[in-house]
Structures are given as C-alpha cells and as structure tokens.
Design a protein around this motif. Structure first.
Motif, PDB file in Angstrom:
ATOM      1  N   HIS A   1       0.834  -1.203   0.000  1.00 26.88           N
ATOM      2  CA  HIS A   1       0.000   0.000   0.000  1.00 26.88           C
ATOM      3  C   HIS A   1       0.868   1.252   0.000  1.00 26.88           C
ATOM      4  CE1 HIS A   1       0.377  -0.706   4.494  1.00 26.88           C
ATOM      5  NE2 HIS A   1       0.829   0.535   4.383  1.00 26.88           N
ATOM      6  N   LYS A   2       0.261   2.363  -0.412  1.00 30.57           N
ATOM      7  CA  LYS A   2       0.924   3.643  -0.412  1.00 30.57           C
ATOM      8  C   LYS A   2       0.557   4.408   0.860  1.00 30.57           C
ATOM      9  CE  LYS A   2       2.944   4.689  -3.624  1.00 30.57           C
ATOM     10  NZ  LYS A   2       4.362   4.395  -3.981  1.00 30.57           N
ATOM     11  N   LYS A   3       1.412   5.321   1.263  1.00 36.08           N
ATOM     12  CA  LYS A   3       1.167   6.145   2.436  1.00 36.08           C
ATOM     13  C   LYS A   3      -0.158   6.881   2.286  1.00 36.08           C
ATOM     14  CE  LYS A   3       3.156   9.979   5.085  1.00 36.08           C
ATOM     15  NZ  LYS A   3       4.310  10.919   5.195  1.00 36.08           N
TER      16      LYS A   3
ATOM     17  N   ASP B   1       4.727   4.046   2.929  1.00 36.01           N
ATOM     18  CA  ASP B   1       4.610   3.022   1.882  1.00 36.01           C
ATOM     19  C   ASP B   1       5.056   1.674   2.445  1.00 36.01           C
ATOM     20  OD1 ASP B   1       3.933   5.114   0.308  1.00 36.01           O
ATOM     21  OD2 ASP B   1       5.653   4.982  -1.052  1.00 36.01           O
TER      22      ASP B   1
ATOM     23  N   GLY C   1      -2.374   3.223  -4.803  1.00 37.94           N
ATOM     24  CA  GLY C   1      -1.452   3.600  -5.861  1.00 37.94           C
ATOM     25  C   GLY C   1      -2.154   3.778  -7.186  1.00 37.94           C
TER      26      GLY C   1
END
Length: 499
Positions: free
Chosen positions: A256-258, A267, A310
């Motif tokens: 996953h992204k921040k 991240d 993302g």
C-alpha cells in the motif's frame, strides 16, 4: 517468624475463587480458597497466577482487595491447555525464580488450579524453592500440607534446565530455511516418487500446488523446491492465507501507499514485491475468499498489480507455490473456488499422503526427529526411545501427522526421567482425539472400539431417515432398507433400542 523476612503467598486463581468473587455477600466459609487462606494466616503480600481471560479475573481482583489489606500482584499466564505440564512448569518456575530470595518466606496454596498445576508446585517446592504447602477446603479449613517424600533435583526432567525461549524454539515445527530434499526422510515408495517429481518441478518454472492434511510437510516440500531451483539465491516468502484479515488481504499481497487508509503511515511493499525474483509460497490457499481470488488471478495472468492507494502498475517476477489441506476440486464443483484460478496454479501437483499411509516411515521419522532435538538442544542429546514406546507410537493414528509426532516426542523427551523414553512417557504425551460420532470409519481401533455400538449408531441413523422419508410407514421404510417386512424392521428397532 523473623519479621525481617517478607512472607509471600503464591497461588493460581481457581474456579472456586472466581465463583466466590461473583457473590455480593458470601457466607463465612464461601470466600474461596485464596481469601479463606489470607484471612486465616498472616502474609505480607500475595502473588497470583491465572490463565482465565483477563476480563473475567479483573472483577475478582477488585473484590479480593476489598477483603484483604496487603499488596496483591496478579500475572496473566498464556497456556494452550491448563493441563500442559511443560507450559505450566516453565511459567511457575520463572515466576518463583523472580520472587524467591534470602529475605522471602514462601507459602504455596495447592488448592486452586488443575492437578497438573498442583503437581508442578510440589515438584518445584521440593527441589528448587523451599516453601510451605497449604490447602484450603470448606470441610477442614486452612491446613499446612506435609509432603511425606523428598525429590532429588538429579531426577528432574530436562525441562528444568531449558528456558522459555529455548522451549519456544524447540516447539516450532516450521521447515528449516535451508530445507533440501535430503531433509524429507522416507523409504516409502510413494513418498520417494513424490520427492523425484518435486525435484523435476524444481527445475521448471511452473506453478506448483501441494495438497495434503495438516502436518504432512507441505512447507518442507515448498522450501526444498525453491532451494533446488534457479531462484534459490532470491527470497522465499511464505504467507498463511488463512491468517490474513479480509480487509487487509490486498495490502498484504500487493502493498500500500502512504495514506491509502487509516494507519497507513508509510509506503509498505506487499509479498509480491518481497518475493520478486524468488518464490512466493501461499499456504492455506483454499481459505481465500472468492473476491480475493479474482484479484489474484489477474496478477498471475499478467504479472502486474497496483498497490492499495497507488495509480501505477508494478511488475513482479514471482514463482508461485500454493498449498492447501482442502479439496480444491470439490470447492470448484460447489462454487467455492474459481475454476480458472485452480487451473492456473495446479500445473505441477503433489499430493502428500498422511503419516498413517506412509508404511515403513514411522521408525525412520522417530530417529530423525530425536536427532533434530539433539542438535537443537544438547540437554536432550542422550535421549533414546524404548521398544515398548515405539510400539505405542506405531499403534497411534497420528491425525496431526509429522507435526503431531514431533511435538509428542518433544514433550516426552522434556519430561522423561533419565535417558530412556518409555511407553508411559509417550502415553502421557499423547493427545487422544475422540472420533466424531458421524465418522464411523475413523474410530481408533488401537484404543478399543465397541463394534455393537458402532453398528447400532449406523442402524439407528438409517432407520430414522427411512421412517422420516416415508412418514413413519414401517412397511415402506423396510423396503427402502432392504428388509423383508415391517416385522423385521421392528426387530432391528427393538434390538438397538430405536424409538
């Protein structure tokens, strides 16, 4: 008593104590063993152990402090079972070691807890931590207990000298990181053929599906395949699909992204990223929800995925090995597993037989597992197994397969007195799992069976079904059951007590 010494009462919290704490106004003799002892004898503090849920014990501790005016410390102990001698010994020994010193007088209350807990108190109190034993009952009140024998520390089990971290390592049954096909111990023709097939698959870049009951060695095969493949210098990433919460599956698999969701403070790569260039081992693959199966199929088909939160696709060069104890073809037929995903991962298929079907392997495995214990801890290095103990092992059904055999040998090695593991040590270490009532063919003959009872269960089941189907018409029911007439049916019903 020398008042320079602190007098401490040590006890497990028992069921009768918790019951007493639930009463708003207990009678004088219904305070439970702990409070009754504290009211009868003088102590400077009390140390309590418990393995009940914390929320169940918290009200009792508050109630306890209303009835006594000395410090109370309560320690939650995680036990897999309240009769697991090994875990009880390690926990009790560690606790007494922490509180025992030259200025502490110990008294141990034996009454609360299981017989296993009481036995461990006596073992520790007679060999390592001098103490006074007490018991409390409604009939006789609080009394000091005289233990009319002495124990020599020389005869304590090996568990005495093994700390909790060592025990934890010994109990782990996961496959070694450097597992090779030589680690798969067998002389069974079927298993030898499987090893040969697995070695061929290791050299091919094809997905592998490994099936078999729990404890048959699926991860051992998966690691051996990876270590014998061209990807052996890259990562082997194991994932237990059945242990991932549904809401976190995408994050675990694809990363996953921040800021993608609450708690995503940075991240994080998923397992496909972590295994890039290597092997991804998806254990318990049959537990994946259908919605997850769809997303996973796309990755396996195209080799690309998008992390949660993302926007850019990522590529992963990953070899997939899956494993399950479930029948995926049956799940496919029932709509519980996607057919297209099944055929995507089931290219090289290995079905590992249960231990009970591996003729000739039990003796080999016993020696191999004992050798492994010796390498992991020298205190267990001289343990041998007697012929009568081996015979008992040969008679056991081993529903938990190699994992059950390994843990049984470890328990027996830890607790046997001396260097020979005998039949009593094995018998004490075995778990007897009762067969399900509806599993007529799975009963353990080595433990003895009542053949008439089994026949009665079978007869009763089908007669009741036939009567229900025919609206209690005995003539028609007898025909469905292949009996001559309703009188024959009556005779069967009378013989087996079927109403």
């Amino acid at each position: 008593m020398n008042r320079n010494n602190s007098h401490t009462l040590v006890s497990w919290i028992g069921g009768n104590d918790l019951k007493a704490g639930e009463s708003n106004s207990p009678k004088n003799n219904e305070f439970g063993p702990i409070v009754s002892t504290l009211k009868c004898r003088d102590f400077d503090n009390v140390e309590l152990l418990y393995n009940y849920p914390k929320e169940q014990v918290k009200p009792y501790l508050e109630w306890l402090k209303q009835h006594i005016n000395i410090p109370v410390k309560a320690h939650h102990i995680e036990l897999s079972s309240p009769v697991n001698f090994g875990e009880i010994y390690v926990s009790a020994n560690k606790h007494l070691s922490n509180i025992s010193n030259n200025h502490t007088l110990l008294s141990v209350l034996l009454s609360p807890g299981t017989p296993a807990m009481q036995a461990v108190w006596i073992l520790l109190g007679k060999t390592r931590y001098p103490c006074t034993f007490l018991q409390s009952s409604l009939e006789q009140g609080v009394q000091e207990v005289a233990i009319p024998f002495e124990l020599s520390a020389e005869y304590l089990p090996a568990a005495k000298s093994i700390d909790s971290e060592q025990l934890k390592q010994l109990s782990q049954s996961s496959a070694p990181v450097d597992a090779a096909f030589d680690n798969i111990v067998t002389r069974n023709p079927g298993m030898l053929a499987l090893k040969a097939q697995a070695q061929i698959l290791a050299e091919r870049e094809v997905p592998v599906l490994i099936t078999g009951e729990t404890g048959t060695g699926k991860e051992l095969f998966a690691r051996a395949i990876h270590n014998a493949s061209a990807r052996k210098e890259k990562s082997f990433v194991p994932v237990n699909c059945g242990a991932i919460p549904l809401e976190l599956v995408d994050s675990v698999l694809f990363g996953h992204k921040k800021g993608a969701f609450t708690g995503a403070t940075s991240d994080k790569p998923g397992v496909f990223d972590q295994a890039n260039g290597g092997t991804l081992f998806l254990d318990e693959f049959g537990e994946l929800e259908p919605s997850v199966q769809v997303r996973l199929l796309r990755v396996l088909q195209e080799g690309t995925f998008v992390p949660v939160g993302g926007t850019k696709e990522r590529y992963a060069d990953v070899r997939i090995i899956t494993a399950t104890h479930r029948n995926l073809m049956e799940l496919v037929a029932n709509g519980g597993f996607r057919e297209d995903l099944f055929y995507r991962i089931a290219v090289g298929v290995l079905h590992l037989p249960p231990l009970r079907e591996r003729e000739g392997d039990l003796s080999l495995l016993i020696d191999s597992l004992l050798d492994a214990l010796k390498k992991n801890d020298p205190l267990l290095g001289h343990k041998k197994i007697s012929p009568d103990a081996k015979n008992l092992i040969f008679q056991h059904p081993w529903r938990g397969n190699i994992r059950e055999l390994q843990s049984t040998l470890l328990r027996a090695a830890l607790w046997c007195q001396g260097n020979i593991i005998n039949a009593d040590d094995i018998r004490q270490s075995l778990f007897s799992v009762p067969a399900k009532d509806d599993d007529i063919l799975a009963k353990d003959v080595s433990q003895g069976v009542d053949i008439n009872e089994i026949i009665g269960l079978l007869v009763g089941e089908y007669i009741r079904k036939a009567l229900a189907y025919t609206g209690q018409n005995k003539t028609r029911a007898a025909q469905l059951l292949g009996l001559k007439n309703y009188q024959t049916l009556n005779n069967w019903m009378e013989k087996y007590g079927i109403s």
